[in-house]
Write a protein that holds these residues in place. Structure first.
Motif, PDB file in Angstrom:
ATOM      1  N   ASP A 106     -20.657 -49.173  20.286  1.00  0.00           N
ATOM      2  CA  ASP A 106     -20.289 -47.891  20.894  1.00  0.00           C
ATOM      3  C   ASP A 106     -19.314 -47.071  20.058  1.00  0.00           C
ATOM      4  OD1 ASP A 106     -21.785 -48.239  23.369  1.00  0.00           O
ATOM      5  OD2 ASP A 106     -20.359 -49.831  23.796  1.00  0.00           O
ATOM      6  N   VAL A 107     -18.890 -47.607  18.928  1.00  0.00           N
ATOM      7  CA  VAL A 107     -17.847 -46.936  18.153  1.00  0.00           C
ATOM      8  C   VAL A 107     -18.288 -45.561  17.677  1.00  0.00           C
ATOM      9  CG1 VAL A 107     -16.553 -47.017  15.981  1.00  0.00           C
ATOM     10  CG2 VAL A 107     -16.675 -49.047  17.438  1.00  0.00           C
ATOM     11  N   ARG A 108     -19.485 -45.467  17.128  1.00  0.00           N
ATOM     12  CA  ARG A 108     -19.882 -44.213  16.489  1.00  0.00           C
ATOM     13  C   ARG A 108     -20.075 -43.072  17.487  1.00  0.00           C
ATOM     14  NH1 ARG A 108     -20.980 -44.643  11.172  1.00  0.00           N
ATOM     15  NH2 ARG A 108     -21.181 -46.742  10.304  1.00  0.00           N
ATOM     16  N   TRP A 109     -20.742 -43.348  18.597  1.00  0.00           N
ATOM     17  CA  TRP A 109     -20.950 -42.229  19.529  1.00  0.00           C
ATOM     18  C   TRP A 109     -19.644 -41.841  20.223  1.00  0.00           C
ATOM     19  CZ3 TRP A 109     -20.031 -42.421  24.741  1.00  0.00           C
ATOM     20  CH2 TRP A 109     -20.077 -43.650  25.401  1.00  0.00           C
ATOM     21  N   LEU A 110     -18.749 -42.813  20.413  1.00  0.00           N
ATOM     22  CA  LEU A 110     -17.446 -42.467  20.964  1.00  0.00           C
ATOM     23  C   LEU A 110     -16.675 -41.547  20.025  1.00  0.00           C
ATOM     24  CD1 LEU A 110     -16.189 -45.820  22.525  1.00  0.00           C
ATOM     25  CD2 LEU A 110     -16.537 -43.646  23.732  1.00  0.00           C
ATOM     26  N   LEU A 111     -16.701 -41.864  18.742  1.00  0.00           N
ATOM     27  CA  LEU A 111     -16.002 -41.010  17.780  1.00  0.00           C
ATOM     28  C   LEU A 111     -16.652 -39.631  17.699  1.00  0.00           C
ATOM     29  CD1 LEU A 111     -15.197 -43.488  14.862  1.00  0.00           C
ATOM     30  CD2 LEU A 111     -13.571 -42.372  16.406  1.00  0.00           C
ATOM     31  N   ARG A 112     -17.980 -39.584  17.807  1.00  0.00           N
ATOM     32  CA  ARG A 112     -18.645 -38.286  17.761  1.00  0.00           C
ATOM     33  C   ARG A 112     -18.262 -37.432  18.967  1.00  0.00           C
ATOM     34  NH1 ARG A 112     -25.144 -37.459  17.353  1.00  0.00           N
ATOM     35  NH2 ARG A 112     -25.022 -37.878  19.606  1.00  0.00           N
ATOM     36  N   LEU A 113     -18.077 -38.080  20.126  1.00  0.00           N
ATOM     37  CA  LEU A 113     -17.682 -37.353  21.329  1.00  0.00           C
ATOM     38  C   LEU A 113     -16.209 -36.990  21.319  1.00  0.00           C
ATOM     39  CD1 LEU A 113     -18.110 -36.364  24.297  1.00  0.00           C
ATOM     40  CD2 LEU A 113     -17.617 -38.734  24.999  1.00  0.00           C
ATOM     41  N   LEU A 114     -15.360 -37.955  21.008  1.00  0.00           N
ATOM     42  CA  LEU A 114     -13.921 -37.789  21.194  1.00  0.00           C
ATOM     43  C   LEU A 114     -13.179 -37.340  19.942  1.00  0.00           C
ATOM     44  CD1 LEU A 114     -13.328 -41.024  23.298  1.00  0.00           C
ATOM     45  CD2 LEU A 114     -13.582 -38.688  24.159  1.00  0.00           C
ATOM     46  N   GLY A 115     -13.656 -37.760  18.767  1.00  0.00           N
ATOM     47  CA  GLY A 115     -12.937 -37.478  17.534  1.00  0.00           C
ATOM     48  C   GLY A 115     -12.621 -36.009  17.326  1.00  0.00           C
ATOM     49  N   PRO A 116     -13.627 -35.117  17.368  1.00  0.00           N
ATOM     50  CA  PRO A 116     -13.328 -33.683  17.152  1.00  0.00           C
ATOM     51  C   PRO A 116     -12.358 -33.122  18.173  1.00  0.00           C
ATOM     52  CG  PRO A 116     -15.683 -34.126  16.920  1.00  0.00           C
ATOM     53  CD  PRO A 116     -15.070 -35.380  17.463  1.00  0.00           C
ATOM     54  N   ARG A 117     -12.461 -33.542  19.416  1.00  0.00           N
ATOM     55  CA  ARG A 117     -11.538 -33.042  20.447  1.00  0.00           C
ATOM     56  C   ARG A 117     -10.109 -33.490  20.147  1.00  0.00           C
ATOM     57  NH1 ARG A 117     -14.839 -31.608  24.905  1.00  0.00           N
ATOM     58  NH2 ARG A 117     -16.938 -32.473  24.751  1.00  0.00           N
ATOM     59  N   LEU A 118      -9.963 -34.754  19.744  1.00  0.00           N
ATOM     60  CA  LEU A 118      -8.626 -35.268  19.455  1.00  0.00           C
ATOM     61  C   LEU A 118      -8.040 -34.619  18.207  1.00  0.00           C
ATOM     62  CD1 LEU A 118      -9.314 -39.023  20.276  1.00  0.00           C
ATOM     63  CD2 LEU A 118      -7.913 -37.429  21.612  1.00  0.00           C
ATOM     64  N   LEU A 119      -8.886 -34.355  17.229  1.00  0.00           N
ATOM     65  CA  LEU A 119      -8.398 -33.679  16.028  1.00  0.00           C
ATOM     66  C   LEU A 119      -7.935 -32.263  16.348  1.00  0.00           C
ATOM     67  CD1 LEU A 119     -11.061 -34.939  13.470  1.00  0.00           C
ATOM     68  CD2 LEU A 119      -8.630 -35.540  13.517  1.00  0.00           C
ATOM     69  N   ARG A 120      -8.681 -31.556  17.186  1.00  0.00           N
ATOM     70  CA  ARG A 120      -8.252 -30.200  17.581  1.00  0.00           C
ATOM     71  C   ARG A 120      -6.953 -30.257  18.365  1.00  0.00           C
ATOM     72  NH1 ARG A 120     -13.850 -29.559  18.576  1.00  0.00           N
ATOM     73  NH2 ARG A 120     -13.542 -29.902  20.814  1.00  0.00           N
ATOM     74  N   ALA A 121      -6.851 -31.273  19.236  1.00  0.00           N
ATOM     75  CA  ALA A 121      -5.630 -31.409  20.031  1.00  0.00           C
ATOM     76  C   ALA A 121      -4.418 -31.714  19.162  1.00  0.00           C
ATOM     77  CB  ALA A 121      -5.803 -32.508  21.079  1.00  0.00           C
ATOM     78  N   GLY A 122      -4.649 -32.278  17.978  1.00  0.00           N
ATOM     79  CA  GLY A 122      -3.545 -32.632  17.091  1.00  0.00           C
ATOM     80  C   GLY A 122      -3.110 -31.531  16.148  1.00  0.00           C
ATOM     81  N   GLU A 123      -3.766 -30.377  16.204  1.00  0.00           N
ATOM     82  CA  GLU A 123      -3.466 -29.303  15.245  1.00  0.00           C
ATOM     83  C   GLU A 123      -1.993 -28.900  15.279  1.00  0.00           C
ATOM     84  OE1 GLU A 123      -4.945 -27.836  12.870  1.00  0.00           O
ATOM     85  OE2 GLU A 123      -6.980 -28.596  13.053  1.00  0.00           O
ATOM     86  N   ARG A 124      -1.426 -28.785  16.467  1.00  0.00           N
ATOM     87  CA  ARG A 124      -0.018 -28.366  16.550  1.00  0.00           C
ATOM     88  C   ARG A 124       0.879 -29.377  15.846  1.00  0.00           C
ATOM     89  NH1 ARG A 124       3.422 -27.180  22.149  1.00  0.00           N
ATOM     90  NH2 ARG A 124       5.448 -26.879  21.134  1.00  0.00           N
TER      91      ARG A 124
END
Length: 386
Positions: A106-124
């Motif tokens: 499940d690692v890859r699809w989880l990262l595809r779902l969550l990774g971009p959102r978490l990266l955007r959330a970390g911009e600040r």
């Protein structure tokens, strides 16, 4: 054993259940789903993680103890084998941007779902640390080359490799760059360092190298069409009875995305109503056996049973909530009986022994004390095997 009947799909028969009985039943069924109640224990570490989908893992020892609490006679070596030899379970940043142990497939699809959102959330935070996009990309490339060349590296060793980019050896910049590479699917936690200066510390490896061929998707077939709905389905299986707000809090998804995913389960006939909450549809006509003997478990710090819902009113008595959550983001190791917190506990591990100290909220029955004695002995053996 006495059976707790799941309601039918329409939820009939629940309207006249007294509130206290309703809460008790919901709590019991949650504990059953989480393999901490009803006498449920899985046979091995991988089976535990598949059942609960994600074990909270910001503390590596706590994660191992969380697996132990849900398994039959699984020792520390068996957990290590699952992580490092079988590679059937993987530790990384997933739900809420927190470290979790999840099934390897499940690692890859989880990262595809969550990774971009978490990266955007970390911009600040990136801006606060002066980590612009160009620097982050250079760091990704450097970290990938370092691990490719030298093999598994600890956080401290990766921090040293980042120095040529002007990243300070202290502070949070290096951590956020390592986490950035992980969220992009470049790095993942690998084996613990066996010896030397960093013995016992986690290392990082290349995700593409670490996942075994069995866990690689075939032409995208392993990626669910609607990843958010799939995450909702996994959550419901592991935490039901629950609702969309519980799912959103656990996953860290926006409320609208979570509600849409939740509705998708209902539209597909995959969920049913239970006492104002939701359960998987296939459980709506099943029995969940409830034992007459109290089921006592020693759950570790930050256990996912306590972080899996929007509120904790069903799992921790309000009068003792501060003893479990004292503040500052701390969630203490807790003793549960059929899913209800009755005590906190602590451990002291030396070369000679592992001592477990329990602090009950109130006097415990003899049956609970007997179960507690078995659990504390099991934890001691797990932490300090003979």
């Amino acid at each position: 054993m006495r059976a707790v009947r799941w309601p039918d799909v329409e939820g009939k028969g629940n309207a006249h259940v007294p509130e206290s009985e309703r809460d008790r039943r919901v709590r019991y069924l949650r504990a059953w789903a989480q393999a901490i109640g009803g006498g449920v224990r899985e046979d091995d570490a991988a089976a535990v993680v598949r059942r609960v989908f994600a074990v909270q893992a910001q503390d590596a020892t706590a994660a191992r103890l969380g697996i132990r609490a849900r398994s039959r006679a699984v020792d520390g070596e068996a957990v290590r084998v699952a992580y490092e030899d079988d590679r059937s379970i993987v530790r990384g940043w997933f739900m809420r941007g927190t470290l979790h142990t999840v099934p390897a497939p499940d690692v890859r699809w989880l990262l595809r779902l969550l990774g971009p959102r978490l990266l955007r959330a970390g911009e600040r935070r990136y801006r606060e640390l002066e980590l612009d996009e160009a620097l982050r990309e250079r760091a990704d490339d450097l970290l990938k080359r370092a691990v490719t060349t030298h093999g598994p590296l600890t956080r401290a060793e990766l921090t040293e490799r980042l120095a040529p980019l002007g990243v300070p050896p202290t502070g949070q910049a290096a951590f956020h760059l390592i986490r950035h590479a992980a969220l992009r699917g470049i790095l993942v936690h690998g084996p613990e360092r066996a010896e030397g200066e960093y013995a016992g510390e986690a290392t990082f490896v290349l995700l593409d190298d670490w996942l075994l061929d069995d866990w690689l998707p075939d032409a995208g077939a392993a990626f669910p069409e609607d990843a958010a709905a799939e995450l909702a389905r996994r959550y419901l299986k592991a935490y039901a009875p629950a609702d969309a707000a519980d799912f959103a809090a656990w996953a860290g998804l926006p409320a609208g995305v979570a509600r849409t995913a939740w509705r998708a389960l209902a539209d597909a006939g995959a969920s049913a109503e239970y006492a104002g909450l939701t359960v998987p549809a296939r459980r709506a006509t099943q029995d969940a056996d409830e034992t007459d003997t109290p089921d006592v478990r020693l759950l570790p710090a930050y256990d996912n049973y306590f972080t899996g819902y929007r509120t904790r009113e069903l799992s921790v008595p309000a009068a003792h909530e501060k003893r479990v959550w004292p503040g500052g983001g701390v969630l203490r190791p807790t003793v549960t009986v059929d899913g209800l917190a009755v005590a906190t506990w602590s451990r002291q591990v030396t070369k000679e022994a592992a001592d477990v100290r329990v602090e009950p909220f109130a006097p415990l029955s003899r049956e609970v004390r007997d179960g507690l004695a078995e659990e504390t002995a099991a934890v001691s053996r797990f932490l300090r095997p003979e």
